[in-house]
Scaffold this motif. Sequence first.
Motif, mmCIF file in Angstrom:
data_model
loop_
_atom_site.group_PDB
_atom_site.id
_atom_site.type_symbol
_atom_site.label_atom_id
_atom_site.label_comp_id
_atom_site.label_asym_id
_atom_site.label_seq_id
_atom_site.Cartn_x
_atom_site.Cartn_y
_atom_site.Cartn_z
ATOM 1 N N LEU A 36 138.975 78.125 -9.100
ATOM 2 C CA LEU A 36 138.413 79.378 -9.407
ATOM 3 C C LEU A 36 139.301 79.978 -10.362
ATOM 4 C CD1 LEU A 36 136.007 81.447 -9.312
ATOM 5 C CD2 LEU A 36 137.087 82.021 -7.018
ATOM 6 N N SER A 51 139.422 83.746 -12.347
ATOM 7 C CA SER A 51 138.628 85.063 -12.403
ATOM 8 C C SER A 51 138.564 85.553 -13.844
ATOM 9 C CB SER A 51 139.640 86.067 -11.701
ATOM 10 O OG SER A 51 140.842 86.415 -12.335
ATOM 11 N N GLY A 52 137.694 86.446 -13.763
ATOM 12 C CA GLY A 52 137.333 86.900 -15.316
ATOM 13 C C GLY A 52 138.402 87.505 -16.239
ATOM 14 N N THR A 103 139.753 84.662 -18.293
ATOM 15 C CA THR A 103 138.861 83.943 -19.266
ATOM 16 C C THR A 103 138.586 84.393 -20.532
ATOM 17 O OG1 THR A 103 136.768 85.045 -18.188
ATOM 18 C CG2 THR A 103 137.746 82.938 -17.023
ATOM 19 N N HIS A 116 133.921 86.553 -17.527
ATOM 20 C CA HIS A 116 133.280 86.083 -16.556
ATOM 21 C C HIS A 116 134.221 84.963 -15.875
ATOM 22 C CE1 HIS A 116 129.903 88.486 -17.164
ATOM 23 N NE2 HIS A 116 129.683 88.004 -18.453
ATOM 24 N N ALA A 117 133.934 84.969 -14.349
ATOM 25 C CA ALA A 117 134.698 83.801 -13.887
ATOM 26 C C ALA A 117 134.184 82.404 -14.035
ATOM 27 C CB ALA A 117 134.652 84.007 -12.111
ATOM 28 N N ALA A 148 131.366 82.452 -7.495
ATOM 29 C CA ALA A 148 131.633 83.696 -8.346
ATOM 30 C C ALA A 148 130.529 84.052 -8.849
ATOM 31 C CB ALA A 148 132.711 83.144 -9.412
ATOM 32 N N GLY A 208 131.439 90.102 -11.157
ATOM 33 C CA GLY A 208 132.748 89.909 -10.917
ATOM 34 C C GLY A 208 132.970 89.462 -9.442
ATOM 35 N N LEU A 237 133.831 87.445 -6.207
ATOM 36 C CA LEU A 237 134.459 86.452 -6.038
ATOM 37 C C LEU A 237 134.571 86.042 -4.525
ATOM 38 C CD1 LEU A 237 137.681 86.903 -8.374
ATOM 39 C CD2 LEU A 237 135.486 85.605 -8.766
ATOM 40 N N GLY A 253 144.931 85.672 -10.284
ATOM 41 C CA GLY A 253 143.443 85.388 -10.966
ATOM 42 C C GLY A 253 142.942 83.994 -10.644
#
Length: 525
Positions: free
Chosen positions: A177, A179-180, A183, A187-188, A385, A389, A391, A434
Amino acid sequence: MSAETYRDAWGIPHLRADSPHELARAQGRVTARDRAWQLEVERHRAQGTSAAFLGPEALSWDRLARRARLADTARRCFTALERKDPETAAWVRAYVDGVNEGLAQNGRPAPEFARTGLTPGQWEPWTPLGVWLATHILFAGFPAKLWREHVSTHLGPEAVALFAADGPGTAGSNGWLVSGERTTTGHALIAGDPHRFIEDPGVYQQIHLSCPEFDVVGLAVPGVPGVAHFGHTGTVAWAITNAMADYQDLYRERLRRTGAGVEALGPDGAWHRAARHTETIQVAGVAGVAGVAGVAGVAGVARGTGERETVEVEVIETDRGPVIAGGPEGLDDGTPAALSLRYPPRVTSDLGFGALLPLLRARRVADVDRALDAWTEPVNVVQAADTEGGLLHRVAGRVPVRPAANGLRPVPAWEPGHEWTGWHTPPRAGLTEGVAVMANQRGPSTPLGVEFAPPHRADRIAALLAGRERWSAADMPAIHTDTHLASATPLLNHLATLTDPAPPTDEAVSPTAPPPPTGPTHPAP
């Protein structure tokens, strides 16, 4: 009938219906059309009737399925589901109706039916639960406990660590995973990379399920409605790996026969009545009685019935659980004991199917989280996710609280101190810089297990993710297709120190020796 089916260029079914029940019925029909033979095999596996058409090689599984009470447990769980969650029970029934319709209407049956002379059988409302249970009964701890007992008996307790799953030779599933903040879109990103045993057909089925209440793409398990392990509802997605949790126990039982049946010695020092009955397993393609008894290793009677033989299996259940090996006369190796299996669905009459509809309806991470509170088995590490946002990184499933000794090897049922005393609260974990990685390694589920996968896969994924500041979905295949195997480093380092030996000359080859191989004799690592 208010359901439509569309297949894309890859043959993946996209189903649309007016309600969840019609959609489940359509899912059952399309699964019967695509996976008829698989469904029939799985139905028989759940019932313990595989040997009736697969022959003696399937008899050992049928004996385990009968003695472990898989079908009876599935029936119990469905009865409890009807009482506690009638909506989900009706949804499962709709799926079963679709399977039966699809099997009856399928104009192009799988070729295996013609080869075996088998006709698809009728599914019962509890059959999907039986399929799920039969698929996952060997996923937890009891096979490892049998192995540790075997190693300890023959090589000594100190040798057990040499064969631990944490060793470098094991493999498993991966997932990660991002996190945003890490990226390109903000977005995750979630990646699921399930490494199942090679199966044909596979245990997963790509599918798209759409109705006014939800629109989900993911991987279904043929024979089970909905999308359980890997799914995306448009605004939230989730993926899993096996948590390597230990949630099954084996008990060494002392049994005795009485005029009234069978009794088991309990931890209170008293003998207690055990449930007992016999069941008959049909075995196809067996020449004679001795052959059946020898292949099965079953204490019972085999009778000729034309092209089949029958084997009687004694089914015993103590206060701990069903006896899966041995009996009042002892184990097959002469040990004066029996082994009973205690596993959560048999204890609670709950297989976690109450999580399946809420997962389909999930819109946010919080919805997935609540749905997974009803999860039972297999115990998984889950990552999720959503587009806002949210998680999630948690363990889902039911693990009993009991002494540590229960997690290692079979424990004596007649001694106090080995009872289940409650259920663990599923652990949760956060992200590091993240990123969260799951690869069956020691992580959030560490308090729930004994042996885990070695960390090299998780470490490699984490290192790859650290090598780029921002990730996109298009970048992820670089990790999925990475071939670096860190566990091979010691071997590669050793090979690098060797000089390349000269190939043997023709004169050096013995005239009586077989010719050298012309290609690799083993798969590449």
